[in-house]
Design a protein around this motif. Sequence first.
Motif, mmCIF file in Angstrom:
data_model
loop_
_atom_site.group_PDB
_atom_site.id
_atom_site.type_symbol
_atom_site.label_atom_id
_atom_site.label_comp_id
_atom_site.label_asym_id
_atom_site.label_seq_id
_atom_site.Cartn_x
_atom_site.Cartn_y
_atom_site.Cartn_z
ATOM 1 N N TYR A 42 -3.318 5.891 10.910
ATOM 2 C CA TYR A 42 -3.684 4.756 12.108
ATOM 3 C C TYR A 42 -3.069 3.553 11.377
ATOM 4 O O TYR A 42 -3.107 2.422 12.377
ATOM 5 C CB TYR A 42 -5.014 4.646 12.362
ATOM 6 C CG TYR A 42 -5.960 4.461 11.157
ATOM 7 C CD1 TYR A 42 -6.018 3.209 10.425
ATOM 8 C CD2 TYR A 42 -6.459 5.483 10.224
ATOM 9 C CE1 TYR A 42 -6.729 2.922 9.426
ATOM 10 C CE2 TYR A 42 -7.181 5.213 9.265
ATOM 11 C CZ TYR A 42 -7.474 4.136 8.667
ATOM 12 O OH TYR A 42 -7.995 3.675 7.468
ATOM 13 N N CYS A 43 -2.369 3.083 10.414
ATOM 14 C CA CYS A 43 -2.283 1.960 9.753
ATOM 15 C C CYS A 43 -1.175 1.563 9.548
ATOM 16 O O CYS A 43 -0.156 2.156 9.180
ATOM 17 C CB CYS A 43 -3.328 1.877 8.485
ATOM 18 S SG CYS A 43 -2.942 0.448 7.730
ATOM 19 N N CYS B 291 0.615 -1.289 0.123
ATOM 20 C CA CYS B 291 0.001 -0.037 -0.021
ATOM 21 C C CYS B 291 1.092 1.419 0.007
ATOM 22 O O CYS B 291 1.947 1.385 0.825
ATOM 23 C CB CYS B 291 -0.993 -0.072 1.362
ATOM 24 S SG CYS B 291 -1.705 1.594 1.371
ATOM 25 N N HIS C 19 -10.566 1.454 -2.007
ATOM 26 C CA HIS C 19 -9.834 2.923 -1.367
ATOM 27 C C HIS C 19 -10.822 3.807 -1.969
ATOM 28 O O HIS C 19 -10.852 3.804 -3.483
ATOM 29 C CB HIS C 19 -8.667 3.155 -1.528
ATOM 30 C CG HIS C 19 -8.133 4.119 -0.493
ATOM 31 N ND1 HIS C 19 -8.469 5.387 -1.128
ATOM 32 C CD2 HIS C 19 -7.565 4.286 0.604
ATOM 33 C CE1 HIS C 19 -7.974 6.244 0.058
ATOM 34 N NE2 HIS C 19 -7.367 5.563 0.944
ATOM 35 N N ARG D 186 -6.700 9.967 4.854
ATOM 36 C CA ARG D 186 -7.445 9.196 3.988
ATOM 37 C C ARG D 186 -7.593 9.877 2.564
ATOM 38 O O ARG D 186 -7.901 9.042 1.786
ATOM 39 C CB ARG D 186 -8.933 8.957 4.505
ATOM 40 C CG ARG D 186 -9.036 7.944 5.947
ATOM 41 C CD ARG D 186 -8.677 6.469 5.474
ATOM 42 N NE ARG D 186 -9.507 5.951 4.731
ATOM 43 C CZ ARG D 186 -9.313 4.710 4.071
ATOM 44 N NH1 ARG D 186 -8.203 3.986 3.998
ATOM 45 N NH2 ARG D 186 -10.472 4.065 3.429
ATOM 46 N N ASN E 138 -5.800 -2.331 -1.483
ATOM 47 C CA ASN E 138 -6.347 -1.411 -2.198
ATOM 48 C C ASN E 138 -6.691 -1.743 -3.580
ATOM 49 O O ASN E 138 -5.885 -1.534 -4.466
ATOM 50 C CB ASN E 138 -5.730 0.025 -2.287
ATOM 51 C CG ASN E 138 -5.625 0.726 -1.133
ATOM 52 O OD1 ASN E 138 -6.498 0.534 -0.348
ATOM 53 N ND2 ASN E 138 -4.408 0.802 -0.681
ATOM 54 N N PRO F 144 1.466 -0.362 5.464
ATOM 55 C CA PRO F 144 2.554 0.080 4.570
ATOM 56 C C PRO F 144 3.784 -0.227 5.156
ATOM 57 O O PRO F 144 4.787 -0.609 4.401
ATOM 58 C CB PRO F 144 2.512 1.587 4.476
ATOM 59 C CG PRO F 144 1.110 2.012 4.617
ATOM 60 C CD PRO F 144 0.501 0.882 5.674
ATOM 61 N N ALA G 294 -0.874 6.297 3.177
ATOM 62 C CA ALA G 294 -0.335 6.511 4.577
ATOM 63 C C ALA G 294 -1.349 6.912 5.747
ATOM 64 O O ALA G 294 -1.099 7.820 6.219
ATOM 65 C CB ALA G 294 0.812 7.568 4.520
HETATM 66 S S1 SF4 Z 1 -5.977 1.604 5.694
HETATM 67 FE FE1 SF4 Z 1 -5.809 0.843 3.886
HETATM 68 S S2 SF4 Z 1 -5.104 2.552 2.436
HETATM 69 FE FE2 SF4 Z 1 -4.756 2.994 4.529
HETATM 70 S S3 SF4 Z 1 -2.727 2.690 5.014
HETATM 71 FE FE3 SF4 Z 1 -3.657 1.062 5.723
HETATM 72 S S4 SF4 Z 1 -3.846 -0.622 3.856
HETATM 73 FE FE4 SF4 Z 1 -3.146 1.368 3.109
#
Ligand code: SF4
Length: 443
Positions: free
Chosen positions: A159-160, A153, A234, A273, A198, A163, A156
Amino acid sequence: MKTFYIETFGCQMNAHDSEKVVGTLLQKGYTQVQQPGDAELVLYNTCSIRDKAEQKVFNRLQQFKRDAGKGKIFGVIGCVAQQEGDRIFERAPHVSLVAGSASYTRLPEMLVQLEAGNRRVTGLSLDVNETFDTPFTRRDNPHRAYITIIEGCDKACAYCVVPFTRGPERSRTGESVMREARSLAELGYTEIQLLGQNVNSYRDPSPAGWDFARLIANTGTIAGIRRVRFTTSHPRDFVKEIIDAIDENPVLCNHVHLPVQSGSSSVLARMQRQYSRDQYMRRIEWMKNAKREIAITTDIIVGFPGETEADFRETVRLAEEVEYDSMFIFKYSKRPNTPALQYQDQVPEEEKTARLMHLQERQRAIQMRRNGRYVGHCEEVHVEGFNMATGQWIGRTAQNKTLNFHDPELPAPREAATRVGRYLNVLVTRAGPNSLAGERHTA
Ligand code: SF4
């Protein structure tokens, strides 16, 4: 060292990665066993999407060590392996392999190192531009098959961890996806699910240059394939052509999972987002105005740092405006290496819980209303199994709804007679918030 046990946690991507890891091991002459105690190589495919994921991994590794006994080789793979790296060797010295999903193409080589006695084997590079394409995939489901079309991905979201655990976005060539889908159809598969963090950010790297809408349209023309699904999309890369492709070909399932995460544009901005509430709602409009009725589902995070009561009300209002067919609601949880970890105004846990329960209650009423509309109508289901407890067959509609049903002609599986894998028409007689019920319709 020729027997292995694998345990998998997390998302469909992880489940499918394990199918490819198993296929690679079987091709290397290993035998899969069902108990860690019976295996010489014990593999643990991990997920790091939620809080305390790491602690769960170390607890399980201690348990493995206790239960599995001496002389075993332990390997940690997947997202916690990538996130924790060499720290796993320090905290669990009995582990000999630590590899992230971006290194699975090197699995055969890592196995050779383990067989040669190396007890600190790693695969942790994220500097990759290849995907884990392997002809050796041992699939768990004989009727519905996963196909990963894009890995990693480039977004960025604040919260995730993805990546940091799966690396940059890299797509397979359109031809390699079509080749895999065709060979699955030849094997008797009728339903395929295209996977990606995504999935709609897909871009064919070959001169053909197909985008996602083109790929699903082409996949939907393969002889023998009756259903094509895809997840996860996404909103930023979600284009109208995807809806047009679904409208044009009934093989493409009329269900879209489009995570919104929040109904407040200011929270979406803090989440990074890359779309606003209005931009998201435009995509919903495309789906609501499609020729076919598209079931829409989503993910929502409540209690993201800085989310005010007013922001949360925006999320509830959006849920009522869209009327999702279902929704996965999560409380925000701090994750390593993510920007939101540094955000000051963290929402108290009890407030997160209150918001989660409030939204669950509102969404439950919406789902009751939406599912109620199917009563008295016939739906085609792909039969997935039989529930011994309720004596019902378990079916799934094209809109991804569970429809449990009775079939007077075959009330239960017997000898070789089963309904699993068949497509049947079912008259819906009852609706619940999370599933439908009915009777086989044979007219
Ligand atoms: S929530 Fe989805 S789009 Fe956002 S960084 Fe994480 S994997 Fe990527």
